[in-house]
Design an enzyme around this catalytic site. Sequence first.
Site, mmCIF file in Angstrom:
data_model
loop_
_atom_site.group_PDB
_atom_site.id
_atom_site.type_symbol
_atom_site.label_atom_id
_atom_site.label_comp_id
_atom_site.label_asym_id
_atom_site.label_seq_id
_atom_site.Cartn_x
_atom_site.Cartn_y
_atom_site.Cartn_z
ATOM 1 C CG HIS A 1 4.506 -0.608 4.602
ATOM 2 N ND1 HIS A 1 3.252 -1.091 4.328
ATOM 3 C CD2 HIS A 1 4.593 0.590 3.955
ATOM 4 C CE1 HIS A 1 2.614 -0.230 3.543
ATOM 5 N NE2 HIS A 1 3.393 0.802 3.309
HETATM 6 C C1 UD1 Z 1 6.989 3.805 0.513
HETATM 7 C C2 UD1 Z 1 5.955 4.927 0.437
HETATM 8 C C3 UD1 Z 1 4.660 4.460 1.079
HETATM 9 C C4 UD1 Z 1 4.189 3.166 0.484
HETATM 10 C C5 UD1 Z 1 5.308 2.127 0.515
HETATM 11 C C6 UD1 Z 1 4.876 0.908 -0.249
HETATM 12 C C7 UD1 Z 1 6.827 7.215 0.585
HETATM 13 C C8 UD1 Z 1 7.030 8.388 1.440
HETATM 14 N N1 UD1 Z 1 6.417 6.088 1.186
HETATM 15 O O1 UD1 Z 1 7.264 3.561 1.889
HETATM 16 O O2 UD1 Z 1 3.661 5.449 0.874
HETATM 17 O O3 UD1 Z 1 3.098 2.710 1.210
HETATM 18 O O4 UD1 Z 1 6.475 2.664 -0.114
HETATM 19 O O5 UD1 Z 1 5.646 -0.194 0.073
HETATM 20 O O6 UD1 Z 1 7.035 7.290 -0.604
HETATM 21 N N2 UD1 Z 1 14.067 -0.586 1.501
HETATM 22 C C9 UD1 Z 1 14.841 -1.653 1.117
HETATM 23 N N3 UD1 Z 1 14.701 -2.122 -0.147
HETATM 24 C C10 UD1 Z 1 13.855 -1.576 -1.060
HETATM 25 C C11 UD1 Z 1 13.082 -0.481 -0.666
HETATM 26 C C12 UD1 Z 1 13.194 0.005 0.621
HETATM 27 O O7 UD1 Z 1 15.608 -2.190 1.896
HETATM 28 O O8 UD1 Z 1 13.777 -2.070 -2.199
HETATM 29 C C13 UD1 Z 1 14.166 -0.101 2.901
HETATM 30 C C14 UD1 Z 1 15.235 0.973 3.088
HETATM 31 O O9 UD1 Z 1 15.825 0.783 4.334
HETATM 32 C C15 UD1 Z 1 14.425 2.255 3.109
HETATM 33 C C16 UD1 Z 1 13.115 1.797 3.757
HETATM 34 O O10 UD1 Z 1 12.927 0.455 3.297
HETATM 35 O O11 UD1 Z 1 15.054 3.277 3.817
HETATM 36 C C17 UD1 Z 1 11.937 2.646 3.397
HETATM 37 O O12 UD1 Z 1 11.770 2.737 1.970
HETATM 38 P P1 UD1 Z 1 11.035 4.005 1.329
HETATM 39 O O13 UD1 Z 1 10.819 3.776 -0.119
HETATM 40 O O14 UD1 Z 1 11.700 5.256 1.726
HETATM 41 O O15 UD1 Z 1 9.634 4.022 2.072
HETATM 42 P P2 UD1 Z 1 8.604 2.845 2.320
HETATM 43 O O16 UD1 Z 1 8.490 2.630 3.778
HETATM 44 O O17 UD1 Z 1 8.915 1.700 1.447
HETATM 45 N N1 UDP Z 2 2.191 -6.956 -1.807
HETATM 46 C C1 UDP Z 2 2.948 -7.936 -2.435
HETATM 47 N N2 UDP Z 2 3.826 -8.656 -1.663
HETATM 48 C C2 UDP Z 2 3.970 -8.458 -0.331
HETATM 49 C C3 UDP Z 2 3.184 -7.450 0.292
HETATM 50 C C4 UDP Z 2 2.318 -6.707 -0.490
HETATM 51 O O1 UDP Z 2 2.827 -8.151 -3.643
HETATM 52 O O2 UDP Z 2 4.780 -9.148 0.294
HETATM 53 C C5 UDP Z 2 1.263 -6.159 -2.638
HETATM 54 C C6 UDP Z 2 -0.158 -6.127 -2.135
HETATM 55 O O3 UDP Z 2 -0.874 -7.229 -2.624
HETATM 56 C C7 UDP Z 2 -0.659 -4.798 -2.690
HETATM 57 C C8 UDP Z 2 0.570 -3.925 -2.670
HETATM 58 O O4 UDP Z 2 1.689 -4.807 -2.572
HETATM 59 O O5 UDP Z 2 -1.097 -4.937 -4.026
HETATM 60 C C9 UDP Z 2 0.544 -3.024 -1.469
HETATM 61 O O6 UDP Z 2 1.773 -2.433 -1.305
HETATM 62 P P1 UDP Z 2 2.298 -1.874 0.087
HETATM 63 O O7 UDP Z 2 1.582 -2.527 1.199
HETATM 64 O O8 UDP Z 2 3.774 -1.978 0.040
HETATM 65 O O9 UDP Z 2 1.969 -0.310 -0.023
HETATM 66 P P2 UDP Z 2 0.657 0.579 0.158
HETATM 67 O O10 UDP Z 2 -0.458 -0.022 -0.582
HETATM 68 O O11 UDP Z 2 0.401 0.700 1.632
HETATM 69 O O12 UDP Z 2 1.081 1.899 -0.369
#
Ligand code: UD1
Ligand code: UDP
Length: 392
Positions: free
Chosen positions: A231
Site C-alpha cells: 500500500h
Molecule cells: C495511510 C498513511 C500510511 C499508513 C496507511 C495505513 C499517511 C500519509 N499515510 O496511507 O502511513 O501506512 O494509511 O493503511 O497518513 N481509501 C479508501 N478508503 C478508505 C481509506 C482510503 O478508498 O477508507 C483510498 C482513497 O483513494 C485514498 C487512498 O486510499 O485517496 C489513500 O488513503 P490515505 O489515508 O490518504 O493514505 P494511505 O495510503 O491509506
Molecule cells: N491489517 C488488517 N487487515 C488487512 C491488512 C492489514 O487488519 O487486510 C492490519 C495488520 O495486521 C496490521 C495493520 O493492519 O496490524 C497494518 O496496517 P497497514 O499495513 O495498513 O499500515 P502500516 O502498518 O504500514 O502503517
Amino acid sequence: MKLVTIIGARPQIIKAAALSRAIRNHYANQIQEVIVHTGQHYDDNMSQVFFDELQIPRPAYNLHVGSASHGVQTTRMTEGIEALLIKEQPDYIVLYGDTNSTLAGAIAAAKIHVPIVHIEAGLRSFNKSMPEEINRIVCDHCSTLLFTPTKAGLENLKREGFSIDEGGPSTLRQAQDSGTAKPTIDNPKVYHCGDIMYDNSLYFADIAEEKTDIIKRLALSDQPYILATIHRDSNTDHPERLSAIFRSIIKLSEECQVVLPLHPRTAKLLKTNLDENLQKQIFSCQNIKLIPPVSFLEMIALERHAQLIMTDSGGVQKEAYFFKKPGIILRPETEWVEIVETGNAILADSDEMRIMQAWQHFKDNPPTVFPEIFGDGHAAEFMLEKILQVKQ
Ligand code: UD1
Ligand code: UDP
C-alpha cells in the site's frame, strides 16, 4: 486524568485497542479516554470492522475528513482537533505512529500547549521522501512523553538531541528520565517500552484461531501460501515499481499460493498503473487470491498460518516477526532494522530479482531464532503507569 486519543488510519485504530483495553482493565478509575477519529480511513473494512471486533470504545467524535491531498487532509484534521482540544481540555493528547492524523494532532496540540504523548516514537527510515518520515519527526519534536518501541528508536532520539539519562541501563522498560523536573515540550521524557502492536498480537492470537474461519473459507488449510500486502505510495503510485512487484507475485504463484488482501489505494491503482496484460494475468491466476481488506483477527490468522510474508507495511513486517515468519520487505529501507539484522527479514525493495532471491533464501534457510526485541506484551500498561506518574 483525561486523555484525548487521536486515531484515523487502520493501524492506529488497531493500536488504540491495546491502550483502551489496559485503561478498561487497570485504570478505569484514574483515566478517562476520549477517542477522536479523524475519518482518514472510512470504509467499513478499514475502520468500523476493528471497533466491532477489538472492543475499542466508540469514538466520541468523528471529524469525517476523508481522503484528500496531504495539505488539505492535514489542515482539515488540524482545525477539527484544535477545536476539540479547546473543548475537552485534556491533560494529554495521545498520538500513534506517523500518519497525517498523527501530524495534525501534533500541530494542533503543540500550538495550544496541550502536552503530547507519542506512541511509536523514534522510528526513522532516513528517507524524507516518505510522508511518514516527515510526520514522525515533527511529532517527536513536539512531544512531551515519547514512548519508543525499540532500541534503534531510542538511539535515533539520542542522535537528534533528546536528553536521555546515560546513568541507567538502557534495558527494555528502563525509564530514560532526563532529570527530575516535570516533563514539558522543552524537557521531554523518553521511554523505551516495547511495542504496543505486540501487545495486541499476543492478546488476540488465540482469539483469532477461535473466532475466524478465514483459513477454511479460502481453502488454505493444507496449502502453503505467501501472505502479501502492498500500500505504500512509493510502490502503488509508480507503475514500474508496482508492475515489478506484481510480476514477482506471478512468478511466486507458480510455486505457491499468494493471498493478497488489497488496500483500497492499491485496488484503485492496480487498474491504472498496471498494463492490461499484467492485470489479466493477475486476475485470472488460480494461485493468486486477491481479496478485500480483512479484519484484524482474520489478518493475524492469515499471518500465523503463512509460510512467508511479503509486505511494504510497517505493521505487517513486525507481525511477521511476532509470529516467527520470514519476511520480504518491499521497500529499500525499514524503520524496524532489528528484524533485518536478525536475518528474519530481507529488504528486497520492488526489485523482481531480489524478491525471488529472498524467497529462495528463506526456502533454503527457514529462520528459527527470533530474539525478543519487542517487549513482553505489556507496553500499554507500562505507558499508562508512566503517564500517571509524571503527572503527579
Ligand atoms: C495511510 C498513511 C500510511 C499508513 C496507511 C495505513 C499517511 C500519509 N499515510 O496511507 O502511513 O501506512 O494509511 O493503511 O497518513 N481509501 C479508501 N478508503 C478508505 C481509506 C482510503 O478508498 O477508507 C483510498 C482513497 O483513494 C485514498 C487512498 O486510499 O485517496 C489513500 O488513503 P490515505 O489515508 O490518504 O493514505 P494511505 O495510503 O491509506
Ligand atoms: N491489517 C488488517 N487487515 C488487512 C491488512 C492489514 O487488519 O487486510 C492490519 C495488520 O495486521 C496490521 C495493520 O493492519 O496490524 C497494518 O496496517 P497497514 O499495513 O495498513 O499500515 P502500516 O502498518 O504500514 O502503517
